[in-house]
Enzyme design. Structure first.
Site, PDB file in Angstrom:
ATOM      1  N   CYS A  72       0.754  -1.251   0.000  1.00  0.00           N
ATOM      2  CA  CYS A  72       0.000   0.000   0.000  1.00  0.00           C
ATOM      3  C   CYS A  72       0.788   1.308   0.000  1.00  0.00           C
ATOM      4  CB  CYS A  72      -0.935  -0.031   1.205  1.00  0.00           C
ATOM      5  SG  CYS A  72      -1.862   1.462   1.468  1.00  0.00           S
ATOM      6  N   HIS A 129      -1.899   7.133   5.038  1.00  0.00           N
ATOM      7  CA  HIS A 129      -0.891   6.078   5.105  1.00  0.00           C
ATOM      8  C   HIS A 129       0.498   6.511   4.661  1.00  0.00           C
ATOM      9  CE1 HIS A 129      -0.827   1.382   5.198  1.00  0.00           C
ATOM     10  NE2 HIS A 129      -0.707   1.919   6.401  1.00  0.00           N
TER      11      HIS A 129
END
Length: 468
Positions: A72, A129
């Site tokens: 990710c 993130h």
């Protein structure tokens, strides 16, 4: 030249794009799915009902050789910087909740560039993130003007908690909005579209859904549409999900999550039409990596999953739609990917690259405009894996847990499923690929994010994930 020859050349080089030199700048919406596999969309033969994504594919340009990283954070960083994540130490793993790490602040993010050419509204909605331990990593300090969503991955879709604390925010403040996260992000996107379109300036919106990433949680209405029976047991909690929204099976729950994601995308596309800005809005949709193994996703006919540099881990569904410019229903096999997002968009809006940090990505605008049928290039996949228009090399000493005894070479045009290693049959190609990969293997940063689990024991999340 004979008429027949002219006609032949026109058909060969007919552009995907009808272009003009004096057009207003487009609105830009990047929609990122989380762990959506190659085989999880209807237009790739999925059993999951994805009518809105299918319609987007029909109206836009399908990019069938679009590559990302197999995890990710690196993909998210690369799409916003146009640079390989090795440049700032973020290739090997994601940024976990207990990590004091973020993308180096010397890196220039895409919205910072867009701010210089009239994009007054630049929103990021959803999963960040890319660093949460210090204010310098906050989205509003990286070029965005609005943030709505969560800092960490794997939050609860209903409570919005991670590590026992609320991780849901509106700009710098905690948000106590209630609802399923996919719905909340869609609603915020629609509201922003309405507000920004009324102002008249072009806008940039990055919608980073956390679906269908674990924890596997779906709304009951979506589960019922997938055959959920409340009188039957829910799937076992062996992975420790422990959350509401579990269906009878993993696959049923995953399918329901993708269906909800698809509805959200459809609502965003409808909002563009309702606000009369659809024609001059670029919509770019793709997934951040392949499907999480064991969580219900599918790589289709491709080999591998998330965490691996096989095609199933790094080759994802991707579509770009721009009604006023890009002809719908076409397919491009141009090798492209996450690091090309920034340079391509900057090329479209007329930003000249003057950064001291050279981009690794390239603009594929010449292909979109029909000036070039294809741009030949090497695309680094990380962990000593390299792909180009025809070939793919994976070195045995760098593969991420794939247990390769020898280097492998695949001819992807004839073997997209990577079943036949042809290294021995094509020694010259193998040698050329080995030489080409060297420059990428030499990219290093002064530090890099440490292993995922390091520092987890004893960690206590800050109250409501506030950044001091």
């Amino acid at each position: 030249m004979k008429l027949r020859q002219k006609l032949f050349l026109y058909l060969i080089f007919m552009p995907f794009v009808v272009w003009s030199q004096h057009d207003e700048k487009p609105n830009i919406i990047v929609i990122l799915a989380d762990d959506l596999g190659w085989g999880d969309v209807g237009y790739h033969g999925s059993e999951i009902h994805t009518p809105h994504i299918n319609q987007l594919a029909k109206e836009g340009l399908r990019m069938e050789r679009f590559y990302v990283t197999p995890i990710c954070s690196p993909t998210r960083a690369g799409l916003l910087t146009g640079r390989y994540p090795e440049r700032y130490g973020l290739r090997s793993t994601v940024i976990p909740p207990w990590r004091d790490f973020g993308v180096d602040t010397s890196e220039v993010f895409l919205p910072e560039k867009l701010s210089k050419v009239g994009y007054t509204n630049r929103a990021v909605l959803g999963k960040w993130h890319l660093g949460h331990s210090r204010m310098q990593y906050h989205p509003l300090h990286r070029g965005f003007t609005h943030f709505y969503g969560h800092y960490n991955g794997a939050i609860d879709f209903f409570t919005h908690f991670r590590e026992g604390e609320l991780d849901w925010h509106d700009d710098f403040n905690s948000s106590y909005d209630e609802g399923y996260s996919t719905d909340l992000l869609t609603q915020e996107a629609i509201q922003n579209i309405k507000e920004y379109s009324a102002e008249g300036d072009p806008f940039f919106m990055y919608v980073a859904y956390n679906a269908p990433h674990v924890p596997l949680q779906a709304k009951e209405e979506d589960l019922i549409a997938q055959g959920y029976d409340a009188s039957k047991p829910k799937f076992s909690d062996e992975k420790g999900y422990g959350y509401q929204g579990r269906g009878n099976t993993v696959k049923q729950t995953y399918n329901a999550m993708v269906s909800s994601l698809d509805k959200g995308i459809g609502e965003i596309l409808a909002a563009l039409e309702e606000n009369n800005i659809e024609k001059n809005t670029i919509v770019l949709f793709f997934s951040d990596n392949g499907p999480d193994p064991g969580s219900g996703g599918s790589s289709g006919g491709l080999r591998g999953t998330k965490f691996e540099e096989w095609e199933g881990g790094v080759r994802v569904p991707a579509i770009i739609k721009w009604p006023s410019k890009i002809k719908g229903g076409e397919i491009s096999n141009q090798v492209t990917g996450y690091i090309d997002v920034m340079p391509t968009l900057l090329d479209i809006v007329g930003v000249k690259e003057e950064s001291k940090l050279p981009l690794d990505g390239i603009s594929i605008l010449p292909v979109l405009k029909g000036q070039k049928p294809v741009i030949h290039r090497e695309f680094y996949l990380g962990s000593k894996a390299l792909v180009n228009t025809e070939w793919k090399l994976i070195k045995s000493d760098g593969s991420r847990g794939m247990r390769l005894e020898n280097d492998v070479l695949f001819h992807l045009i004839s073997d997209p499923s990577e079943k036949l290693d042809v290294r021995q049959q094509y020694p010259l190609v193998y040698k050329k690929m080995m030489t080409a990969i060297e420059k990428f293997e030499n990219i290093h940063y002064k530090t890099e994010v440490r292993p995922y689990g390091e520092g987890r024991k004893g960690f206590k999340a800050p109250k409501e994930w506030k950044i001091e």
